[in-house]
Design an enzyme around this catalytic site. Sequence first.
Site, PDB file in Angstrom:
ATOM      1  N   ALA A  40       0.828  -1.200   0.000  1.00  0.00           N
ATOM      2  CA  ALA A  40       0.000   0.000   0.000  1.00  0.00           C
ATOM      3  C   ALA A  40       0.867   1.256   0.000  1.00  0.00           C
ATOM      4  O   ALA A  40       1.986   1.269   0.525  1.00  0.00           O
ATOM      5  CB  ALA A  40      -0.921   0.004   1.209  1.00  0.00           C
ATOM      6  N   GLY A  94       0.722  -5.606   0.660  1.00  0.00           N
ATOM      7  CA  GLY A  94      -0.245  -5.760  -0.415  1.00  0.00           C
ATOM      8  C   GLY A  94       0.369  -6.268  -1.699  1.00  0.00           C
ATOM      9  O   GLY A  94      -0.315  -6.895  -2.517  1.00  0.00           O
ATOM     10  N   GLU A 152       0.364  -9.871  -1.330  1.00  0.00           N
ATOM     11  CA  GLU A 152      -1.024 -10.328  -1.410  1.00  0.00           C
ATOM     12  C   GLU A 152      -1.521 -10.387  -2.857  1.00  0.00           C
ATOM     13  O   GLU A 152      -2.310 -11.267  -3.209  1.00  0.00           O
ATOM     14  CB  GLU A 152      -1.922  -9.432  -0.564  1.00  0.00           C
ATOM     15  CG  GLU A 152      -1.691  -9.647   0.927  1.00  0.00           C
ATOM     16  CD  GLU A 152      -2.452  -8.657   1.788  1.00  0.00           C
ATOM     17  OE1 GLU A 152      -3.216  -9.101   2.662  1.00  0.00           O
ATOM     18  OE2 GLU A 152      -2.272  -7.431   1.596  1.00  0.00           O
ATOM     19  N   GLU A 170       2.429  -6.015   7.923  1.00  0.00           N
ATOM     20  CA  GLU A 170       1.398  -5.060   8.325  1.00  0.00           C
ATOM     21  C   GLU A 170       1.315  -4.815   9.834  1.00  0.00           C
ATOM     22  O   GLU A 170       1.064  -3.688  10.268  1.00  0.00           O
ATOM     23  CB  GLU A 170       0.026  -5.514   7.800  1.00  0.00           C
ATOM     24  CG  GLU A 170      -0.182  -5.265   6.314  1.00  0.00           C
ATOM     25  CD  GLU A 170       0.339  -6.365   5.419  1.00  0.00           C
ATOM     26  OE1 GLU A 170       0.017  -6.365   4.223  1.00  0.00           O
ATOM     27  OE2 GLU A 170       1.077  -7.234   5.917  1.00  0.00           O
TER      28      GLU A 170
END
Length: 266
Positions: free
Chosen positions: A72, A117, A120, A140
């Site tokens: 992110a 992310g 992910e 995270e």
Amino acid sequence: MSEERFGEFVLVRRHERGHVAELVLDRPGAMNAVSTGMARSIAGACAALGEDRSVRVVVLSSSHERAFCVGADLKERNSFSDADLVRQRPVARGAYTGVLELPVPTVAAVHGFALGGGFELALSCDVIVADRTAVMGLPEVSVGVIPGGGGTQLLPRRVGAARAAELIFTARRVEAAEARELGLVDELVEEGRDREEALAMASRIAGNSPVGLRAAKRALRLGHGLDLAAGLEVEDAAWRSVAFSGDRAEGVAAFNEKRRPEWPGE
């Protein structure tokens, strides 16, 4: 090969041979950090690819030399109010679910950093090909949140609950060799060859029946986590969806005639 841009930071290449599409993360100035705009573009690209019946396989790659995706965009997030974060959440989720819900097989080509992310997005693919520069992790909890792009659900499906817990709770980074040992990646290749090898794998996959590929992916995804009896019912439904297709008829005919099939895709 044709190219289409979705927003400023996402490029889709449609390779002329083999029905392979490549979704390229292309925000080099930020090591592909996923901003709100980039998340929206990823979702849009995935929606277009999912509707394109000529596409049989999607490769998720990066234009940055040293990173797949660093996760992110925390610089953008730093300016957010709580209300901003609430508004952004469905947009961010749309990027990850867009990749995850592509109806065709997906292959991630990973090099350099694949963090948060970014990892992910790779986990949302069916197969991960990584080169020896790859560094992966879900950090995270080290910044006060949790993996929110599917990491808490997808990682244990790859490596088991206890290993996923260790990786998520420690927020540690995993280098390529260990990542292969742990099952975080499926194929480990020499430095600089992740995209080439992922495209080669995609080409091999794309030689198979498009109807069969979509049905097999559907059965794999829907059956995962069910008990055996329920899973076999999912498989049977998927089998019935292809058993009377033009692809099945062509596949059997081509086998008996000792030639390559010309899939009708229906």
